[in-house]
Design an enzyme around this catalytic site. Structure first.
Site, PDB file in Angstrom:
ATOM      1  N   PHE A 152       6.408   4.288  25.453  1.00 28.46           N
ATOM      2  CA  PHE A 152       6.607   5.728  25.621  1.00 28.46           C
ATOM      3  C   PHE A 152       6.250   6.516  24.371  1.00 28.46           C
ATOM      4  O   PHE A 152       5.936   7.709  24.450  1.00 28.46           O
ATOM      5  CB  PHE A 152       8.047   6.009  26.047  1.00 28.46           C
ATOM      6  CG  PHE A 152       9.060   6.080  24.942  1.00 28.46           C
ATOM      7  CD1 PHE A 152       9.429   7.299  24.394  1.00 28.46           C
ATOM      8  CD2 PHE A 152       9.679   4.929  24.462  1.00 28.46           C
ATOM      9  CE1 PHE A 152      10.382   7.373  23.382  1.00 28.46           C
ATOM     10  CE2 PHE A 152      10.631   4.996  23.466  1.00 28.46           C
ATOM     11  CZ  PHE A 152      10.981   6.216  22.915  1.00 28.46           C
ATOM     12  N   LYS A 153       6.271   5.872  23.222  1.00 29.53           N
ATOM     13  CA  LYS A 153       5.972   6.594  21.979  1.00 29.53           C
ATOM     14  C   LYS A 153       4.542   7.156  21.968  1.00 29.53           C
ATOM     15  O   LYS A 153       4.250   8.100  21.232  1.00 29.53           O
ATOM     16  CB  LYS A 153       6.166   5.673  20.773  1.00 29.53           C
ATOM     17  CG  LYS A 153       7.499   4.923  20.738  1.00 29.53           C
ATOM     18  CD  LYS A 153       8.662   5.834  20.458  1.00 29.53           C
ATOM     19  CE  LYS A 153       9.984   5.078  20.444  1.00 29.53           C
ATOM     20  NZ  LYS A 153      10.204   4.271  19.272  1.00 29.53           N
ATOM     21  N   ASP A 154       3.667   6.571  22.789  1.00 30.01           N
ATOM     22  CA  ASP A 154       2.275   7.055  22.837  1.00 30.01           C
ATOM     23  C   ASP A 154       2.207   8.513  23.281  1.00 30.01           C
ATOM     24  O   ASP A 154       1.306   9.248  22.868  1.00 30.01           O
ATOM     25  CB  ASP A 154       1.438   6.204  23.794  1.00 30.01           C
ATOM     26  CG  ASP A 154       1.170   4.808  23.276  1.00 30.01           C
ATOM     27  OD1 ASP A 154       1.042   4.642  22.048  1.00 30.01           O
ATOM     28  OD2 ASP A 154       1.081   3.871  24.097  1.00 30.01           O
ATOM     29  N   LEU A 197       2.919  10.344  20.063  1.00 27.76           N
ATOM     30  CA  LEU A 197       2.148  10.012  18.859  1.00 27.76           C
ATOM     31  C   LEU A 197       0.642  10.150  19.040  1.00 27.76           C
ATOM     32  O   LEU A 197      -0.068  10.356  18.058  1.00 27.76           O
ATOM     33  CB  LEU A 197       2.524   8.622  18.376  1.00 27.76           C
ATOM     34  CG  LEU A 197       3.913   8.622  17.704  1.00 27.76           C
ATOM     35  CD1 LEU A 197       4.446   7.212  17.523  1.00 27.76           C
ATOM     36  CD2 LEU A 197       3.846   9.339  16.364  1.00 27.76           C
ATOM     37  N   THR A 257       7.386   2.438  17.853  1.00 32.40           N
ATOM     38  CA  THR A 257       6.870   3.592  17.107  1.00 32.40           C
ATOM     39  C   THR A 257       5.708   3.177  16.209  1.00 32.40           C
ATOM     40  O   THR A 257       4.712   3.897  16.084  1.00 32.40           O
ATOM     41  CB  THR A 257       7.973   4.237  16.256  1.00 32.40           C
ATOM     42  OG1 THR A 257       8.940   4.839  17.113  1.00 32.40           O
ATOM     43  CG2 THR A 257       7.411   5.302  15.327  1.00 32.40           C
TER      44      THR A 257
END
Length: 538
Positions: free
Chosen positions: A165-167, A170, A199
């Protein structure tokens, strides 16, 4: 429609929805007599844009009046606080309903531009950043919503380059940094970040090869999955530097915060943040709450009572508190949310806070679990949430957090605890329940496979319970293929039938580069300075 291809059908349906959306939006404007010459900032579907500029401040009172770009480039408050908007904007009239039918990218522009003024990022540039950021995702919906067992839905957030999900945040932050640096000729930044697993690789993939950016990622040696580690250390671009730190994620995060709070070091390297202490991370994550809401609710004609929009609940696997904080901001802006469920693993400091009022660091340290990205004790973003629960009282927050940093125990006043409990509920999910949930959903959900973090969200939703007529959306934070050991433990021989997608399947064949360092601020800072000096020579 019956003779059209599925993509054509989707486009036709979207066009039909778009027409209705435009009419509803304009009718809403006329009925409320809100008409502004700047309201449609270069986008025909835009419900309402204001000229009000969102400014940012520190939760501890040491800074106010920062612009969006200043907040992003600075990352952390100079007084150790976190940066938040001075005023949380509200959805424009007609929203979120007037956004129904928009693509994820179009919706992202609508939400983000409430926080990002044209003086910071012009509208055309913001749209371009958004479009480039999400062109890297494997699903056209970017964050699709999928029904699973027990009437629950998963919000699949793992379709980006690193399957996590960090994509979502980021990829956006990497392109945003690139734009902000292009507006500052000759300026360079040194990104220093900590990761408990996801992350790091998301930041690396968002920043690799970016001009004017050096990226240093600290991760706890031996405390991520092997796949998570390989996603980081197989990226050998010249501007990417991985550090395996001897310690826990909390140790990594402490080193990073100390770097930010060291004025001399900060000035020497021009430090910047990719962790969710950076406001841009939270902003990007707000979008998929709105997107999911519009996917699981009916259009207005289906509402039981006029003027009563349907509610949706969200169950969020929670470590550093950034993901659920984005949902809180979406609710504050006007998203009709019923429950926000804080779902923790055995590192349960957040669950202890909501259930018992106990926010204290466990004396036995961080427990190693099968959900390593949530193996965190000190949740950085919780400070932002507490700040708002005090009524944005910076002096109270400075005192509260100062005491916590000195004693490892936060003592919330009764009114603060009551306010927090009115916004969120919590549940704790141990490893055995995680494995049981993966097995159960796989068996009853036609082979649908959860990763251990996503399983925590599902298990917590079942613990808290759902309400009739209120969809429960569980955030699916990562792809199951990143955690093969958990798959094997949960599914046994059935795990053999799972096909690991590329490029994850071939990571072990790639060359790696990583630097092993002890848990020492001085050692880390020395390594960063030496590396930057060597890079400058080349």
């Amino acid at each position: 429609l019956a003779q059209s291809s599925e993509p054509q059908c989707r486009r036709l349906r979207a066009a039909d929805q778009t027409t209705g959306t435009m009419l509803r939006s304009r009718m809403a404007q006329l009925s409320t007599r809100v008409v502004a010459p700047t309201a449609w900032r270069n986008m025909g579907l835009r419900a309402l844009s204001t000229d009000r500029k969102t400014a940012y401040r520190s939760t501890r009172g040491g800074q106010t009046g920062l612009s969006f770009s200043e907040a992003v480039m600075q990352g952390l408050g100079k007084d150790k606080g976190l940066l938040v908007p001075e005023v949380i904007p509200s959805f424009p009239p007609g929203a979120p309903e007037c956004w129904r039918g928009l693509s994820f990218q179009e919706l992202a522009y609508e939400v983000m531009s409430l926080y990002v003024g044209p003086d910071d990022v012009p509208a055309d540039k913001l749209k371009d950043i958004i479009n480039r950021s999400y062109s890297t995702f494997r699903d056209s919906d970017v964050t699709p919503v999928v029904p699973i067992t027990d009437g629950l839905h998963t919000l699949e957030l793992f379709h980006g380059p690193t399957f996590a999900f960090k994509d979502v945040a980021l990829q956006f932050l990497g392109n945003l940094y690139e734009h902000l640096l292009s507006e500052r000729p000759g300026h360079k930044i040194t990104v220093v970040g900590a990761t408990s697993g996801d992350t790091g690789s998301s930041a690396i993939y968002g920043l690799r090869g970016k001009k004017g950016v050096e990226c240093f990622i600290l991760y706890p040696d031996g405390r991520t999955s092997r796949t998570q580690e390989l996603q980081m250390i197989t990226v050998t671009d010249d501007n990417i530097h991985n550090i395996a730190l001897g310690g826990t994620f909390d140790d990594c995060q402490s080193v990073v915060k100390a770097c930010f709070n060291d004025p001399e070091f900060n000035a020497h390297v021009s430090i910047a943040a990719v962790n969710s202490i950076n406001w841009a991370r939270i902003l990007a994550q707000m979008v998929y709450y709105v997107y999911a809401y519009l996917k699981v609710t009916p259009p207005p004609g289906s509402f039981k009572e006029a003027g009563s929009p349907p509610l949706v609940s969200f169950s969020v696997p929670t470590g550093n508190f950034g993901d659920i904080l984005a949902g809180y901001y979406a609710k504050r802006m006007g998203l009709p949310v019923d429950q926000l469920v804080v779902a923790t693993n055995s590192n349960d400091i957040l669950h202890r806070f909501f259930s018992d009022g106990d926010y204290s660091v466990a004396s036995n340290g961080v427990k190693q679990t099968i959900s390593p990205s949530m193996d965190i004790q000190i949740s950085s973003n919780f400070e932002r949430f507490l700040f708002h629960q005090t009524g944005d009282d910076a002096a109270a927050m400075a005192k509260l957090m100062g005491n916590f940093e000195a004693t490892n125990q936060l003592l919330p006043p009764a009114e603060l605890l009551a306010a927090a409990r009115s916004e969120m509920v919590s549940a704790r999910v141990a490893d055995d329940e995680v494995l049981a949930t993966i097995k159960d959903v796989h068996a009853r959900g036609d082979g649908y496979t959860l990763d251990p973090h996503s399983a925590i969200g599902v298990a917590a939703a079942l613990q808290v319970g759902t309400k009739p007529g209120v969809p429960m959306v569980c955030l699916a934070c990562a792809h199951w293929a990143k955690f093969p050991a958990a798959n094997r433990d949960a599914l046994g021989d059935k795990a053999d039938a799972l096909v690991v997608p590329e490029p994850l399947a071939s990571l072990h064949k790639l060359p790696t580069r990583v630097n092993m360092l002890p848990n020492s601020l001085q050692e880390v800072q020395t390594y960063i300075k030496q590396t930057l000096a060597e890079r400058k020579q080349h």
